[in-house]
Design an enzyme around this catalytic site. Structure first.
Site, PDB file in Angstrom:
ATOM      1  N   TYR A  98       0.829  -1.215   0.000  1.00  0.00           N
ATOM      2  CA  TYR A  98       0.000   0.000   0.000  1.00  0.00           C
ATOM      3  C   TYR A  98       0.861   1.262   0.000  1.00  0.00           C
ATOM      4  O   TYR A  98       0.445   2.281  -0.555  1.00  0.00           O
ATOM      5  CB  TYR A  98      -0.996  -0.010   1.173  1.00  0.00           C
ATOM      6  CG  TYR A  98      -2.204  -0.861   0.861  1.00  0.00           C
ATOM      7  CD1 TYR A  98      -3.256  -0.344   0.122  1.00  0.00           C
ATOM      8  CD2 TYR A  98      -2.266  -2.188   1.254  1.00  0.00           C
ATOM      9  CE1 TYR A  98      -4.353  -1.124  -0.209  1.00  0.00           C
ATOM     10  CE2 TYR A  98      -3.356  -2.983   0.933  1.00  0.00           C
ATOM     11  CZ  TYR A  98      -4.399  -2.442   0.199  1.00  0.00           C
ATOM     12  OH  TYR A  98      -5.477  -3.232  -0.148  1.00  0.00           O
ATOM     13  N   GLN A 137     -15.105   5.076  -5.591  1.00  0.00           N
ATOM     14  CA  GLN A 137     -14.557   3.828  -5.034  1.00  0.00           C
ATOM     15  C   GLN A 137     -13.045   3.951  -4.901  1.00  0.00           C
ATOM     16  O   GLN A 137     -12.394   3.035  -4.410  1.00  0.00           O
ATOM     17  CB  GLN A 137     -14.885   2.656  -5.962  1.00  0.00           C
ATOM     18  CG  GLN A 137     -16.364   2.395  -6.131  1.00  0.00           C
ATOM     19  CD  GLN A 137     -16.626   1.457  -7.303  1.00  0.00           C
ATOM     20  OE1 GLN A 137     -16.622   0.240  -7.153  1.00  0.00           O
ATOM     21  NE2 GLN A 137     -16.844   2.020  -8.471  1.00  0.00           N
ATOM     22  N   ASN A 138     -12.501   5.048  -5.390  1.00  0.00           N
ATOM     23  CA  ASN A 138     -11.041   5.175  -5.437  1.00  0.00           C
ATOM     24  C   ASN A 138     -10.467   5.587  -4.095  1.00  0.00           C
ATOM     25  O   ASN A 138     -11.064   6.377  -3.359  1.00  0.00           O
ATOM     26  CB  ASN A 138     -10.630   6.172  -6.513  1.00  0.00           C
ATOM     27  CG  ASN A 138     -11.042   5.694  -7.893  1.00  0.00           C
ATOM     28  OD1 ASN A 138     -11.403   4.523  -8.052  1.00  0.00           O
ATOM     29  ND2 ASN A 138     -11.006   6.568  -8.865  1.00  0.00           N
ATOM     30  N   HIS A 196     -14.480   3.347  -0.368  1.00  0.00           N
ATOM     31  CA  HIS A 196     -13.489   2.305  -0.069  1.00  0.00           C
ATOM     32  C   HIS A 196     -12.276   2.834   0.704  1.00  0.00           C
ATOM     33  O   HIS A 196     -11.223   2.219   0.695  1.00  0.00           O
ATOM     34  CB  HIS A 196     -13.043   1.615  -1.369  1.00  0.00           C
ATOM     35  CG  HIS A 196     -14.132   0.806  -2.013  1.00  0.00           C
ATOM     36  ND1 HIS A 196     -14.081   0.338  -3.305  1.00  0.00           N
ATOM     37  CD2 HIS A 196     -15.330   0.381  -1.518  1.00  0.00           C
ATOM     38  CE1 HIS A 196     -15.188  -0.340  -3.584  1.00  0.00           C
ATOM     39  NE2 HIS A 196     -15.969  -0.311  -2.522  1.00  0.00           N
ATOM     40  N   CYS A 204      -5.131   3.285  13.273  1.00  0.00           N
ATOM     41  CA  CYS A 204      -4.747   2.232  14.220  1.00  0.00           C
ATOM     42  C   CYS A 204      -5.821   1.155  14.259  1.00  0.00           C
ATOM     43  O   CYS A 204      -6.996   1.464  14.419  1.00  0.00           O
ATOM     44  CB  CYS A 204      -4.557   2.857  15.597  1.00  0.00           C
ATOM     45  SG  CYS A 204      -4.327   1.625  16.890  1.00  0.00           S
ATOM     46  N   CYS A 229      -1.761   4.643  21.253  1.00  0.00           N
ATOM     47  CA  CYS A 229      -1.911   3.415  22.055  1.00  0.00           C
ATOM     48  C   CYS A 229      -0.863   2.360  21.729  1.00  0.00           C
ATOM     49  O   CYS A 229      -0.866   1.290  22.346  1.00  0.00           O
ATOM     50  CB  CYS A 229      -3.320   2.843  21.862  1.00  0.00           C
ATOM     51  SG  CYS A 229      -3.542   1.963  20.314  1.00  0.00           S
ATOM     52  N   SER A 249     -15.857  -1.133 -13.408  1.00  0.00           N
ATOM     53  CA  SER A 249     -16.360  -2.381 -13.973  1.00  0.00           C
ATOM     54  C   SER A 249     -17.710  -2.739 -13.372  1.00  0.00           C
ATOM     55  O   SER A 249     -18.381  -3.649 -13.857  1.00  0.00           O
ATOM     56  CB  SER A 249     -15.360  -3.514 -13.717  1.00  0.00           C
ATOM     57  OG  SER A 249     -15.154  -3.649 -12.324  1.00  0.00           O
ATOM     58  N   PRO A 309     -14.502   3.076 -21.694  1.00  0.00           N
ATOM     59  CA  PRO A 309     -14.075   2.662 -23.041  1.00  0.00           C
ATOM     60  C   PRO A 309     -14.496   1.238 -23.372  1.00  0.00           C
ATOM     61  O   PRO A 309     -14.476   0.842 -24.542  1.00  0.00           O
ATOM     62  CB  PRO A 309     -12.545   2.770 -22.990  1.00  0.00           C
ATOM     63  CG  PRO A 309     -12.178   2.796 -21.549  1.00  0.00           C
ATOM     64  CD  PRO A 309     -13.370   3.243 -20.771  1.00  0.00           C
ATOM     65  N   ALA A 339     -12.499   8.445 -19.977  1.00  0.00           N
ATOM     66  CA  ALA A 339     -13.142   9.522 -19.214  1.00  0.00           C
ATOM     67  C   ALA A 339     -12.483  10.871 -19.483  1.00  0.00           C
ATOM     68  O   ALA A 339     -13.158  11.902 -19.516  1.00  0.00           O
ATOM     69  CB  ALA A 339     -13.075   9.192 -17.721  1.00  0.00           C
TER      70      ALA A 339
HETATM   71  P1  OAD Z   1     -11.905  -2.084 -12.157  1.00  0.00           P
HETATM   72  O1  OAD Z   1     -10.464  -2.282 -12.432  1.00  0.00           O
HETATM   73  O2  OAD Z   1     -12.721  -3.258 -11.779  1.00  0.00           O
HETATM   74  O3  OAD Z   1     -12.585  -1.405 -13.414  1.00  0.00           O
HETATM   75  C1  OAD Z   1     -11.986  -0.318 -14.063  1.00  0.00           C
HETATM   76  C2  OAD Z   1     -12.887   0.134 -15.192  1.00  0.00           C
HETATM   77  O4  OAD Z   1     -12.327   1.310 -15.746  1.00  0.00           O
HETATM   78  C3  OAD Z   1     -13.052  -0.878 -16.322  1.00  0.00           C
HETATM   79  O5  OAD Z   1     -14.428  -1.038 -16.625  1.00  0.00           O
HETATM   80  C4  OAD Z   1     -12.308  -0.231 -17.482  1.00  0.00           C
HETATM   81  O6  OAD Z   1     -12.899  -0.528 -18.732  1.00  0.00           O
HETATM   82  C5  OAD Z   1     -12.465   1.237 -17.138  1.00  0.00           C
HETATM   83  N1  OAD Z   1     -11.439   2.122 -17.725  1.00  0.00           N
HETATM   84  C6  OAD Z   1     -10.151   1.857 -18.051  1.00  0.00           C
HETATM   85  N2  OAD Z   1      -9.550   2.940 -18.532  1.00  0.00           N
HETATM   86  C7  OAD Z   1     -10.466   3.948 -18.499  1.00  0.00           C
HETATM   87  C8  OAD Z   1     -10.457   5.326 -18.862  1.00  0.00           C
HETATM   88  N3  OAD Z   1      -9.368   5.917 -19.366  1.00  0.00           N
HETATM   89  N4  OAD Z   1     -11.601   6.037 -18.676  1.00  0.00           N
HETATM   90  C9  OAD Z   1     -12.718   5.451 -18.169  1.00  0.00           C
HETATM   91  N5  OAD Z   1     -12.772   4.175 -17.812  1.00  0.00           N
HETATM   92  C10 OAD Z   1     -11.680   3.419 -17.972  1.00  0.00           C
HETATM   93  O7  OAD Z   1     -11.987  -0.919 -11.051  1.00  0.00           O
HETATM   94  P2  OAD Z   1     -13.221  -0.529 -10.103  1.00  0.00           P
HETATM   95  O8  OAD Z   1     -14.498  -0.785 -10.802  1.00  0.00           O
HETATM   96  O9  OAD Z   1     -12.955   0.827  -9.600  1.00  0.00           O
HETATM   97  O10 OAD Z   1     -11.830  -2.105  -4.141  1.00  0.00           O
HETATM   98  O11 OAD Z   1     -13.044  -1.584  -8.958  1.00  0.00           O
HETATM   99  C11 OAD Z   1     -13.909  -1.556  -7.870  1.00  0.00           C
HETATM  100  C12 OAD Z   1     -13.174  -1.945  -6.616  1.00  0.00           C
HETATM  101  O12 OAD Z   1     -12.528  -3.204  -6.826  1.00  0.00           O
HETATM  102  C13 OAD Z   1     -12.052  -1.022  -6.241  1.00  0.00           C
HETATM  103  O13 OAD Z   1     -12.479   0.112  -5.516  1.00  0.00           O
HETATM  104  C14 OAD Z   1     -11.185  -1.895  -5.405  1.00  0.00           C
HETATM  105  C15 OAD Z   1     -11.203  -3.160  -6.225  1.00  0.00           C
HETATM  106  O14 OAD Z   1     -10.992  -4.340  -5.507  1.00  0.00           O
HETATM  107  C16 OAD Z   1     -11.128  -1.953  -3.013  1.00  0.00           C
HETATM  108  O15 OAD Z   1      -9.958  -1.677  -3.006  1.00  0.00           O
HETATM  109  C17 OAD Z   1     -11.937  -2.153  -1.790  1.00  0.00           C
END
Ligand code: OAD
Length: 256
Positions: free
Chosen positions: A67, A101-102, A119, A127, A158, A197, A222, A239
Site C-alpha cells: 500500500y 470507489q477510489n 473504499h 490504528c 496506544c 467495472s 471505453p 473519461a
Molecule cells: P476495475 O479495475 O474493476 O474497473 C476499471 C474500469 O475502468 C473498467 O471497466 C475499465 O474498462 C475502465 N477504464 C479503463 N480505462 C479507463 C479510462 N481511461 N476512462 C474510463 N474508464 C476506464 O476498477 P473498479 O471498478 O474501480 O476495491 O473496482 C472496484 C473496486 O474493486 C475497487 O475500488 C477496489 C477493487 O478491488 C477496493 O480496493 C476495496
C-alpha cells in the site's frame, strides 16, 4: 465528439447530479485499475494476499509495503482532465454529489469538495486497535514496483498496529459515507457512472437505485461492463476525453 442533443437537454435541466467513479477515471493519470487485462492490479497481484484482514494479520509488512507503493504512485500522479471536468461541473449545477470507489485523492486535488470515499483513502491509515488516524511522514516514499516489506508503524496514542486506510474484501463500508451515497443516488435526477467495472458491491448497486428512482443514468467507459442495458446511455471512450466534452457541450455551450 458531438453528443445527442436530447441527452444534452436532459443534462442541462438537471438540478441534482450524482457521480460514481472507479479506478478507470484515474487510469489517464497513470494509476493502474484493478481488472483491466494485463495492466490491472488484480491481474498481477493476488488480492487474498494483500487486500483482506487475514492477509494483514498473516504478513503485515508485505501488505503495508504494497500500500505504500500504491500511495507513492498516487503522490507522483496528477489529476487528469476527467477529474478536472467533475470539479468544474460542481460549480455549474445546483447540487453535485461525488461518490468514489477510489482510494486516491485525485478528485480532491482537482478541486472537488466533499468527496464520498466508499473504499477509504490511502492517505488516512489508522490504528487497528483504537482507530486513531495515523499521521504519515511528509515526502514521497521511494519504492520498487510492487513495494517491499515494510513493518507497519505503531499508533502514537496506544502503540497499536497501524493499518492502511482502505476497505478490504470481507469488510463493511464506512457506514455514514455509504448512507450518504445511497441518499444522493436516490434523489438525483442525473447519475453518471465513470470508469468502473461495476463488479464490486454494494457500490455498483447505486446506479440501479438511481435508475429505480427515475434518474437519467449515463455510463462513461471505453469498454463494455454489463451495465449497458441498465443505464439510459453508454458513452464509450476514456473519461479524460468524454467528460470534458460532455461538460462543455451540456453546461458551457448555449442551448440549441
Ligand atoms: P476495475 O479495475 O474493476 O474497473 C476499471 C474500469 O475502468 C473498467 O471497466 C475499465 O474498462 C475502465 N477504464 C479503463 N480505462 C479507463 C479510462 N481511461 N476512462 C474510463 N474508464 C476506464 O476498477 P473498479 O471498478 O474501480 O476495491 O473496482 C472496484 C473496486 O474493486 C475497487 O475500488 C477496489 C477493487 O478491488 C477496493 O480496493 C476495496
Amino acid at each position: 465528439m458531438q453528443f445527442d442533443p436530447a441527452l444534452l437537454k436532459g443534462l442541462r435541466g438537471a438540478r441534482h447530479v450524482a457521480i460514481l467513479t472507479g479506478a478507470g477515471i484515474s487510469a489517464d493519470s497513470g494509476i493502474p485499475t484493478f481488472r483491466d487485462k494485463l495492466t490491472g492490479l488484480w491481474e498481477q497481484y493476488d488480492p487474498s494476499e494483500l487486500a483482506t484482514p487475514a492477509a494483514f494479520k498473516h504478513d503485515g509488512a508485505l501488505v503495508w509495503g504494497w500500500y505504500e507503493w500504491r500511495r507513492m504512485m498516487v503522490l507522483r500522479a496528477q489529476p487528469n482532465a476527467a477529474h478536472r471536468a467533475i470539479a468544474t461541473l460542481s460549480e455549474l449545477v445546483p447540487q453535485l454529489a461525488l461518490v468514489t470507489q477510489n482510494v486516491d485523492d485525485l478528485h480532491e486535488r482537482a478541486g472537488s469538495p466533499g468527496v464520498l470515499h466508499l473504499h477509504g483513502e490511502l492517505a488516512r491509515p489508522y490504528c487497528e486497535a483504537c482507530r486513531n488516524v495515523y499521521r504519515l511522514p511528509e515526502g514521497i516514499p521511494d519504492l520498487p514496483v510492487g513495494g517491499k516489506r515494510i513493518p507497519p508503524p505503531q499508533c502514537v496514542s496506544c502503540g497499536g498496529r497501524v493499518r492502511p486506510g482502505v476497505v478490504w474484501f470481507g469488510e463493511g463500508l464506512p457506514e455514514l459515507t455509504w448512507h450518504a451515497a445511497v441518499t444522493v443516488s436516490s434523489v438525483c435526477d442525473v447519475f453518471i457512472i465513470v470508469g468502473t467495472s461495476a463488479l464490486v458491491q454494494p457500490a455498483a448497486s447505486l446506479v440501479h437505485k438511481a435508475a429505480a428512482a427515475g434518474a437519467l443514468t449515463i455510463q462513461v467507459n471505453p469498454n463494455t461492463t454489463g451495465l449497458e442495458d441498465a443505464v439510459s446511455v453508454s458513452l464509450r471512450g476514456p473519461a479524460g476525453q468524454i467528460l470534458p466534452a460532455l461538460v462543455q457541450q451540456a453546461w458551457c455551450s448555449p442551448a440549441r
